[in-house]
Design a protein around this motif. Structure first.
Motif, PDB file in Angstrom:
ATOM      1  N   VAL A 162     -16.601  -2.076  -2.470  1.00  0.00           N
ATOM      2  CA  VAL A 162     -15.963  -3.377  -2.298  1.00  0.00           C
ATOM      3  C   VAL A 162     -14.546  -3.356  -2.866  1.00  0.00           C
ATOM      4  CG1 VAL A 162     -16.067  -5.820  -2.904  1.00  0.00           C
ATOM      5  CG2 VAL A 162     -18.165  -4.592  -2.349  1.00  0.00           C
ATOM      6  N   THR A 163     -14.421  -2.875  -4.105  1.00  0.00           N
ATOM      7  CA  THR A 163     -13.114  -2.866  -4.759  1.00  0.00           C
ATOM      8  C   THR A 163     -12.157  -1.895  -4.094  1.00  0.00           C
ATOM      9  OG1 THR A 163     -14.175  -3.435  -6.863  1.00  0.00           O
ATOM     10  CG2 THR A 163     -11.944  -2.535  -6.964  1.00  0.00           C
ATOM     11  N   CYS A 164     -12.630  -0.696  -3.807  1.00  0.00           N
ATOM     12  CA  CYS A 164     -11.751   0.319  -3.215  1.00  0.00           C
ATOM     13  C   CYS A 164     -11.290  -0.094  -1.817  1.00  0.00           C
ATOM     14  CB  CYS A 164     -12.466   1.661  -3.162  1.00  0.00           C
ATOM     15  SG  CYS A 164     -12.763   2.391  -4.796  1.00  0.00           S
ATOM     16  N   THR A 165     -12.182  -0.687  -1.035  1.00  0.00           N
ATOM     17  CA  THR A 165     -11.795  -1.128   0.309  1.00  0.00           C
ATOM     18  C   THR A 165     -10.816  -2.295   0.253  1.00  0.00           C
ATOM     19  OG1 THR A 165     -13.961  -0.441   1.151  1.00  0.00           O
ATOM     20  CG2 THR A 165     -12.653  -1.899   2.540  1.00  0.00           C
ATOM     21  N   GLY A 166     -11.093  -3.276  -0.628  1.00  0.00           N
ATOM     22  CA  GLY A 166     -10.220  -4.437  -0.733  1.00  0.00           C
ATOM     23  C   GLY A 166      -8.829  -4.090  -1.235  1.00  0.00           C
ATOM     24  N   LEU A 167      -8.744  -3.356  -2.346  1.00  0.00           N
ATOM     25  CA  LEU A 167      -7.440  -2.981  -2.883  1.00  0.00           C
ATOM     26  C   LEU A 167      -6.746  -1.969  -1.983  1.00  0.00           C
ATOM     27  CD1 LEU A 167      -8.219  -2.744  -6.711  1.00  0.00           C
ATOM     28  CD2 LEU A 167      -7.145  -4.614  -5.452  1.00  0.00           C
ATOM     29  N   GLY A 168      -7.527  -1.113  -1.330  1.00  0.00           N
ATOM     30  CA  GLY A 168      -6.934  -0.176  -0.380  1.00  0.00           C
ATOM     31  C   GLY A 168      -6.298  -0.897   0.794  1.00  0.00           C
ATOM     32  N   ALA A 169      -6.957  -1.950   1.279  1.00  0.00           N
ATOM     33  CA  ALA A 169      -6.389  -2.753   2.370  1.00  0.00           C
ATOM     34  C   ALA A 169      -5.086  -3.410   1.938  1.00  0.00           C
ATOM     35  CB  ALA A 169      -7.397  -3.810   2.815  1.00  0.00           C
ATOM     36  N   ALA A 170      -5.040  -3.897   0.687  1.00  0.00           N
ATOM     37  CA  ALA A 170      -3.806  -4.506   0.178  1.00  0.00           C
ATOM     38  C   ALA A 170      -2.679  -3.476   0.110  1.00  0.00           C
ATOM     39  CB  ALA A 170      -4.053  -5.105  -1.204  1.00  0.00           C
ATOM     40  N   ALA A 171      -2.996  -2.264  -0.352  1.00  0.00           N
ATOM     41  CA  ALA A 171      -1.976  -1.221  -0.456  1.00  0.00           C
ATOM     42  C   ALA A 171      -1.443  -0.839   0.922  1.00  0.00           C
ATOM     43  CB  ALA A 171      -2.558   0.001  -1.169  1.00  0.00           C
ATOM     44  N   VAL A 172      -2.346  -0.671   1.897  1.00  0.00           N
ATOM     45  CA  VAL A 172      -1.916  -0.315   3.256  1.00  0.00           C
ATOM     46  C   VAL A 172      -1.071  -1.428   3.863  1.00  0.00           C
ATOM     47  CG1 VAL A 172      -2.713   0.209   5.588  1.00  0.00           C
ATOM     48  CG2 VAL A 172      -3.876   1.217   3.632  1.00  0.00           C
ATOM     49  N   SER A 173      -1.457  -2.682   3.637  1.00  0.00           N
ATOM     50  CA  SER A 173      -0.686  -3.811   4.154  1.00  0.00           C
ATOM     51  C   SER A 173       0.725  -3.822   3.571  1.00  0.00           C
ATOM     52  CB  SER A 173      -1.410  -5.122   3.833  1.00  0.00           C
ATOM     53  OG  SER A 173      -0.669  -6.230   4.275  1.00  0.00           O
ATOM     54  N   ASP A 174       0.843  -3.609   2.270  1.00  0.00           N
ATOM     55  CA  ASP A 174       2.166  -3.589   1.631  1.00  0.00           C
ATOM     56  C   ASP A 174       3.030  -2.457   2.176  1.00  0.00           C
ATOM     57  OD1 ASP A 174       1.368  -5.718   0.087  1.00  0.00           O
ATOM     58  OD2 ASP A 174       0.737  -4.484  -1.606  1.00  0.00           O
ATOM     59  N   ILE A 175       2.429  -1.291   2.385  1.00  0.00           N
ATOM     60  CA  ILE A 175       3.185  -0.152   2.910  1.00  0.00           C
ATOM     61  C   ILE A 175       3.646  -0.428   4.346  1.00  0.00           C
ATOM     62  CG2 ILE A 175       3.011   2.281   3.585  1.00  0.00           C
ATOM     63  CD1 ILE A 175       1.113   2.665   1.204  1.00  0.00           C
ATOM     64  N   LEU A 176       2.771  -1.019   5.152  1.00  0.00           N
ATOM     65  CA  LEU A 176       3.143  -1.351   6.527  1.00  0.00           C
ATOM     66  C   LEU A 176       4.306  -2.342   6.558  1.00  0.00           C
ATOM     67  CD1 LEU A 176      -0.246  -1.714   8.461  1.00  0.00           C
ATOM     68  CD2 LEU A 176       1.531   0.016   8.784  1.00  0.00           C
ATOM     69  N   ILE A 177       4.269  -3.326   5.669  1.00  0.00           N
ATOM     70  CA  ILE A 177       5.341  -4.321   5.618  1.00  0.00           C
ATOM     71  C   ILE A 177       6.667  -3.648   5.281  1.00  0.00           C
ATOM     72  CG2 ILE A 177       6.239  -6.284   4.307  1.00  0.00           C
ATOM     73  CD1 ILE A 177       3.321  -7.255   4.068  1.00  0.00           C
ATOM     74  N   ALA A 178       6.668  -2.807   4.252  1.00  0.00           N
ATOM     75  CA  ALA A 178       7.906  -2.154   3.827  1.00  0.00           C
ATOM     76  C   ALA A 178       8.441  -1.218   4.913  1.00  0.00           C
ATOM     77  CB  ALA A 178       7.666  -1.387   2.527  1.00  0.00           C
ATOM     78  N   LEU A 179       7.564  -0.392   5.487  1.00  0.00           N
ATOM     79  CA  LEU A 179       8.011   0.578   6.493  1.00  0.00           C
ATOM     80  C   LEU A 179       8.491  -0.106   7.773  1.00  0.00           C
ATOM     81  CD1 LEU A 179       5.342   3.428   6.150  1.00  0.00           C
ATOM     82  CD2 LEU A 179       7.662   3.332   5.210  1.00  0.00           C
ATOM     83  N   SER A 180       7.777  -1.133   8.209  1.00  0.00           N
ATOM     84  CA  SER A 180       8.165  -1.809   9.448  1.00  0.00           C
ATOM     85  C   SER A 180       9.492  -2.539   9.288  1.00  0.00           C
ATOM     86  CB  SER A 180       7.073  -2.777   9.888  1.00  0.00           C
ATOM     87  OG  SER A 180       6.811  -3.740   8.884  1.00  0.00           O
ATOM     88  N   MET A 181       9.703  -3.183   8.140  1.00  0.00           N
ATOM     89  CA  MET A 181      10.973  -3.861   7.921  1.00  0.00           C
ATOM     90  C   MET A 181      12.116  -2.864   7.867  1.00  0.00           C
ATOM     91  SD  MET A 181       9.945  -6.916   5.246  1.00  0.00           S
ATOM     92  CE  MET A 181      11.558  -7.684   5.322  1.00  0.00           C
ATOM     93  N   CYS A 182      11.907  -1.713   7.232  1.00  0.00           N
ATOM     94  CA  CYS A 182      12.945  -0.682   7.196  1.00  0.00           C
ATOM     95  C   CYS A 182      13.225  -0.144   8.594  1.00  0.00           C
ATOM     96  CB  CYS A 182      12.519   0.454   6.266  1.00  0.00           C
ATOM     97  SG  CYS A 182      12.560   0.037   4.514  1.00  0.00           S
ATOM     98  N   TYR A 183      12.183   0.044   9.371  1.00  0.00           N
ATOM     99  CA  TYR A 183      12.344   0.579  10.731  1.00  0.00           C
ATOM    100  C   TYR A 183      13.162  -0.358  11.600  1.00  0.00           C
ATOM    101  CZ  TYR A 183      11.133   1.857  15.532  1.00  0.00           C
ATOM    102  OH  TYR A 183      11.191   2.182  16.853  1.00  0.00           O
ATOM    103  N   TYR A 184      12.818  -1.629  11.594  1.00  0.00           N
ATOM    104  CA  TYR A 184      13.520  -2.569  12.457  1.00  0.00           C
ATOM    105  C   TYR A 184      14.918  -2.890  11.937  1.00  0.00           C
ATOM    106  CZ  TYR A 184       9.278  -3.152  15.139  1.00  0.00           C
ATOM    107  OH  TYR A 184       8.191  -2.903  15.948  1.00  0.00           O
ATOM    108  N   LEU A 185      15.121  -2.809  10.634  1.00  0.00           N
ATOM    109  CA  LEU A 185      16.474  -2.961  10.110  1.00  0.00           C
ATOM    110  C   LEU A 185      17.342  -1.768  10.496  1.00  0.00           C
ATOM    111  CD1 LEU A 185      15.791  -4.448   6.554  1.00  0.00           C
ATOM    112  CD2 LEU A 185      17.105  -5.530   8.376  1.00  0.00           C
ATOM    113  N   GLN A 186      16.749  -0.581  10.457  1.00  0.00           N
ATOM    114  CA  GLN A 186      17.484   0.620  10.829  1.00  0.00           C
ATOM    115  C   GLN A 186      18.011   0.531  12.263  1.00  0.00           C
ATOM    116  OE1 GLN A 186      18.368   3.251   9.064  1.00  0.00           O
ATOM    117  NE2 GLN A 186      19.237   4.403  10.795  1.00  0.00           N
TER     118      GLN A 186
END
Length: 345
Positions: A162-186
């Protein structure tokens, strides 16, 4: 006897000692939250009601989370002082604090998902981010319910998935947000040094927004997976929600600084048709869409001005509207580029 004392000392240091460190670090970050909240309401009184409400809700949840964490430490270390039999029990405040962080994470990740949508119009990507954020929150609720059912920290290894899946989902979401914003800004780079510097600044903001919270969430996942019965993971989890809140507040409070950078890069900000924009010496703005307009510096003996426009969107109620002004059909002089990077300020 000495061996027993050593084992007990190590157990306390890695459980309530680690939780106490997390509480102190969280209290420091909460002070930063209060400072940033004060600055936000002072500097942006004309923001939309929904934006002000979001900041108020995040600050209230952050406050509630700190109260619950403090109540938890007080119950274990003060109320049950010299009662080691109670230290393995799960108290209600310990279980409920998880949901505060879950709600905070959901709000913050949806806020940044909205920015990704404004920049990209890529709805599958935004849906993935929102689903991951919802999964993080939902499994946090499951963790709270199971904590009441199990009743003892020594049984928390059953909640590893439960904990690993939940916190893992949060980490993946944060990484997607950062990478996608950098990509579209680029993709918005123009080749002009001054405007490209602005894009680079926005990319750094985006990376800093998602990188810290994703690192903290990943660290908490690893520690819980390896050592679920101590509180080393809890130390990182308690500060994660406050990092979420401060990332949003820092993003909102940086708008004036970024707009000043826009001014220094030679881009003028003017009202769009129907927009309600008021400027003052500190470059504060009312609600409404904003136009970025680049005006070339006319040569002393030439009476020709080149004006072009680009779409600009903000975190305000009318941000969905498109601002448009007809550019004069005049010849282009010199090397002045007509493109200005799209930014969500």
């Amino acid at each position: 006897m000495s061996g027993t004392l050593v084992v007990e000392a190590v157990s306390v240091s890695t459980t309530f000692g680690a939780a106490f460190i997390g509480l102190v670090a969280g209290a420091v970050l909460f002070g930063v939250t209060l400072l940033q909240t004060y600055e936000y309401y002072k500097r942006y009184p004309q923001d939309s009601f929904h934006m002000k409400l979001m900041v108020a809700v995040l600050t209230a949840l952050d406050t509630l989370h700190l109260v619950l964490c403090t109540k938890t430490i007080y119950w274990y270390l003060i109320t049950n002082y010299n009662r080691p039999d109670n230290l393995d029990n799960t108290t209600w405040s310990m279980a409920l604090q998880t949901d505060c962080n879950g709600i905070i994470g959901l709000i913050v990740e949806c806020f940044f998902a909205r920015r990704v949508w404004l920049m990209s119009k890529n709805w599958p990507l935004v849906v993935i981010i929102v689903v991951l954020a919802t999964l993080h929150f939902g499994l946090g609720v499951v963790f709270t319910a199971e904590s009441f059912i199990l009743g003892h920290f020594s049984k928390f290894q059953r909640l590893t998935w439960v904990t690993c899946t939940g916190l893992g989902a949060a980490a993946v979401s944060d990484i997607l947000i950062a990478l996608s914003m950098c990509y579209y800004l680029q993709k918005k780079r123009t080749g002009i040094e001054r405007t490209d510097d602005l894009v680079t600044t926005l990319m750094l903001y985006s990376i800093n927004t998602g990188l810290l919270t994703s690192i903290i969430a990943t660290t908490a996942v690893i520690l819980f997976a390896v050592m679920p019965t101590n509180f080393l993971w809890l130390c990182f989890f308690w500060i994660m929600g406050k990092c979420y809140v401060n990332s949003v507040l820092a993003s909102l409070n940086s708008r004036d600084r970024l707009r000043q950078k826009v001014y220094s890069s030679g881009v003028n900000i003017t009202p769009s048709p129907g927009g309600r924009i008021v400027t003052d010496s500190s470059h504060n703005f009312r609600d409404g869409p904003i136009l970025l307009r680049r005006v070339s510096n006319p040569a002393p003996k030439l009476a020709v001005a080149v004006e072009t426009t680009t779409e600009y969107k903000t975190d305000y109620p009318d941000s969905s509207q498109t601002a448009s002004v007809n550019s004069p059909s005049t010849p282009k002089l010199g090397n002045e580029d007509s493109k200005v990077p799209w930014v969500a300020l």
